[in-house]
Design an enzyme around this catalytic site. Structure first.
Site, short mmCIF file in Angstrom:
data_model
loop_
_atom_site.label_atom_id
_atom_site.label_comp_id
_atom_site.label_asym_id
_atom_site.label_seq_id
_atom_site.Cartn_x
_atom_site.Cartn_y
_atom_site.Cartn_z
NE ARG A 311 -4.05 -2.10 1.58
CZ ARG A 311 -4.99 -2.99 2.43
NH1 ARG A 311 -4.79 -2.54 3.74
NH2 ARG A 311 -5.81 -3.67 2.14
CE1 TYR A 454 -2.67 -2.95 -9.83
CE2 TYR A 454 -1.52 -0.79 -9.97
CZ TYR A 454 -1.85 -2.20 -10.31
OH TYR A 454 -1.37 -2.45 -11.51
CD GLU A 455 -1.66 -4.51 -3.31
OE1 GLU A 455 -2.04 -5.38 -2.45
OE2 GLU A 455 -1.48 -5.01 -4.50
N GLY A 456 -6.94 -2.97 -2.47
CA GLY A 456 -7.94 -2.48 -1.63
C GLY A 456 -8.49 -1.33 -2.35
CD GLN A 461 -6.90 0.88 1.55
OE1 GLN A 461 -6.31 1.24 2.66
NE2 GLN A 461 -6.36 -0.22 0.85
#
Length: 616
Positions: A311, A454-456, A461
């Protein structure tokens, strides 16, 4: 003259003047380093970026990876880039000496990522390898680490994160890829080392999608860090385990055999076309072997380590792309003549003025500068906290981890979401030319759009921030953050020029508390859907407040340098520019919190599904 795609001066200012990176060398783990070695690493990264990456930005966009006859072909420069990174020791720069690394702080490693992604984000390979290798060294058996990590860190083998499945995106509790323990008669070795009883080898079967760098011809092997569910495991996230699943596995005789990991699809994307995103199928021939990493059913906690690093990496990627677009727009605005200044409209025989002299263009450029440099400061703050959380002890370690945990959703989402807006303003600065392939910003606009996903995603978030981070341990993390912000406010309040902005930030902290006071009762009543219904707006609000803090922190240092060092020339312009951009952020961006706060405290609910559903 080489094209500018990032500011070395700004990076040095943040690293050494604002965050004092060399103070990390007081910890034993980083004690082999000093300011000079940090700068040498950044110079090495800049050389690689200038030589192997930036010249091929457009070329890689136009020649995207292709899947033919089960093989994925990428741009030939990718292999040269990976070798250069491996030879320079930059893939595993943060790893311990024991594992072949340089024990560099994450602050420095993340700056390397920023430089590389500003140069060419279509070569997003090495960060994935580093994260995957770190999982192996952190939780895997020594045999796994000894066999896989050296080849990963020297750029010979690629690493990936293999989480997402067709039916399970952010909802990892729905992962169905299976892992069946091998029997004694099916014993598998890793090189010469039996893995069966340590524990050992599993037959893997399932599918994974959107696997970045999931297959390509620029390395000799692909090493997937894959989530799967051991037969009979508990349902949900508590039943997920982590495995090393290579494309080619050792045959126990010094060679390798195909591991039945098939590339069954490649996604042709809107941007970041230099990196293949793969659909993988494991076990079509019942011959995919995976090696368990750590304990069974602990895969998700292990993966969270890589996610936190990833992240920060995504945030740095977004900040890098937006920075490259800003400098392209800035250069164009200085060179492009258009019309006359508004007060000289009737002087038609006067020469045209560069568009940077028009107030609206200057506003767009200041917005880009405020977003990109504010994002970079926030990310370095997060990286510094990551370093301290890894090497400190006692309360210092715990407090750093809590602050990092709280800031992580913002450090990932603010650079991404606001970076998209920033690059949009870069395109706007160019006018019609920005929409053409003649300039890089149309590509960068496409490239950056993936970063809020990306990545959540941003929504994930936001739920993490409001649903967990703001309230964990009785709200200790936000109290720690407010204490840090108040320290900056106290420093700024000693300056007549900065005090109004210190007071404004104090008011924003109070507004944050008011919003939480209005939302918490919903959570206390168990109405979590109502509590989190506008979580994304809270994340946006909180991001503005946190980046305002970062700008005030930069302004304090700039003011000190102006008062004590009597800078001249470019240094004078630089420090005055910092204070001016801080003022812009407080006058143009911070007021957006007013509207967000009004909505967050509003009692009217419009987005929750009810019995009487309205058509959309």
């Amino acid at each position: 003259m080489a094209t500018t795609y990032f500011s070395k001066r700004n990076l040095q200012f943040l690293l050494h003047e604002v965050f004092k990176a060399d103070e990390l060398t007081k910890y034993d783990y980083f004690s082999a380093h000093d300011r000079e070695t940090f700068n040498l690493v950044l110079d090495s990264a800049t050389y690689i970026a200038d030589t192997f990456m930036h010249p091929y930005l457009k070329e890689m966009d136009r020649n995207q990876p292709e899947l033919k006859n089960g093989q994925v072909t990428v741009h030939p420069k990718v292999r040269e880039y990976l070798k250069a990174m491996g030879d320079a020791g930059l893939i595993g720069a943060g790893f311990s000496f024991e594992h072949g690394g340089q024990q560099l702080p994450e602050m420095i490693s993340s700056c390397v990522g920023f430089i590389l992604m500003a140069a060419n984000n279509g070569m997003m390979y090495t960060g994935l390898t580093s994260g995957a290798a770190h999982l192996i060294t952190s939780f895997g058996l020594p045999a796994l680490s000894d066999f896989y990590v050296p080849n990963m860190l020297d750029g010979t083998w690629q690493g990936t994160m293999a989480l997402t499945e067709p039916q399970a995106g952010s909802s990892l509790s729905d992962v169905t890829t299976s892992a069946t323990p091998l029997s004694d008669s099916e014993s598998v070795t890793l090189g010469e080392v039996p893995l069966l009883d340590q524990p050992g080898s599993y037959k893997i079967k399932g599918q994974k999608v959107f696997i970045s760098a999931g297959d390509h011809n620029a390395t000799d092997n692909i090493v997937h860090l894959m989530l799967a569910r051991i037969d009979g495991a508990p349902k949900g996230t508590k039943g997920i385990s982590l495995f090393v699943v290579p494309k080619y596995r050792p045959d126990g005789k010094g060679g390798f055999v195909d591991n039945d990991v098939a590339s069954t699809g490649i996604y042709h994307k809107m941007g970041q076309k230099g990196v293949p995103a793969m659909h993988l199928t494991m076990g079509s021939n019942d011959n995919t072997i995976g090696y368990l990493v750590g304990e069974p059913h602990q895969g998700l906690p292990y993966m969270f380590q890589m996610m936190n690093e990833a992240r920060i990496g995504v945030g740095m990627t977004a900040a890098g792309i937006a920075t490259a677009a800003f400098y392209a727009a800035l250069q164009y605005a200085k060179e492009r003549p258009q019309s006359r200044r508004l007060n000289q409209k009737n002087h038609l025989d006067a020469p045209q003025t560069p568009i940077i002299n028009h107030p609206d263009v200057r506003r767009m450029l200041l917005f880009q500068k405020a977003v990109t440099e504010g994002s970079l400061a926030l990310l370095l703050e997060a990286a510094r906290l990551f370093d301290i959380s890894q090497v400190a002890e006692g309360d210092e370690k715990e407090n750093a981890f809590l602050l990092l945990d709280l800031l992580m959703p913002v450090a990932k989402s603010y650079p991404s979401e606001m970076g998209v807006q920033s690059v949009s303003q870069s395109v706007q600065t160019f006018g019609g030319y920005g929409f053409t392939e003649d300039f890089p910003v149309e590509q960068l606009y496409r490239d950056i759009r993936i970063t809020p996903i990306y990545e959540g995603t941003t929504g994930i978030q936001a739920q993490d921030l409001l649903g967990r981070k703001m309230t964990m341990k009785g709200g200790k993390a936000p109290l720690l953050l407010f204490a840090e912000i108040n320290r900056t406010i106290a420093e700024a309040s000693t300056s007549d020029e900065l005090k109004p902005y210190a007071d404004q930030l104090t008011a924003e902290l109070k507004r944050t508390q008011e919003i939480m006071a209005s939302l918490i009762p919903h959570a206390q009543k168990g109405d979590i859907e109502r509590y989190l219904s506008d979580a994304t707006l809270f994340l946006e609000f909180f991001g503005i407040v946190v980046v305002a803090w970062q700008w005030l922190k930069q302004a304090v240092i700039a003011k000190q340098m102006l008062l004590t060092q009597n800078p001249q020339g470019d240094d004078l312009i630089f420090y005055e520019g910092k204070i001016h951009t801080m003022k812009f952020f407080f006058h143009y961006e911070v007021p957006k919190t007013l509207g967000l706060a009004q909505r967050l405290k509003d009692t009217e609910v419009l987005t929750i599904v009810s019995e009487k559903e309205l058509a959309l």
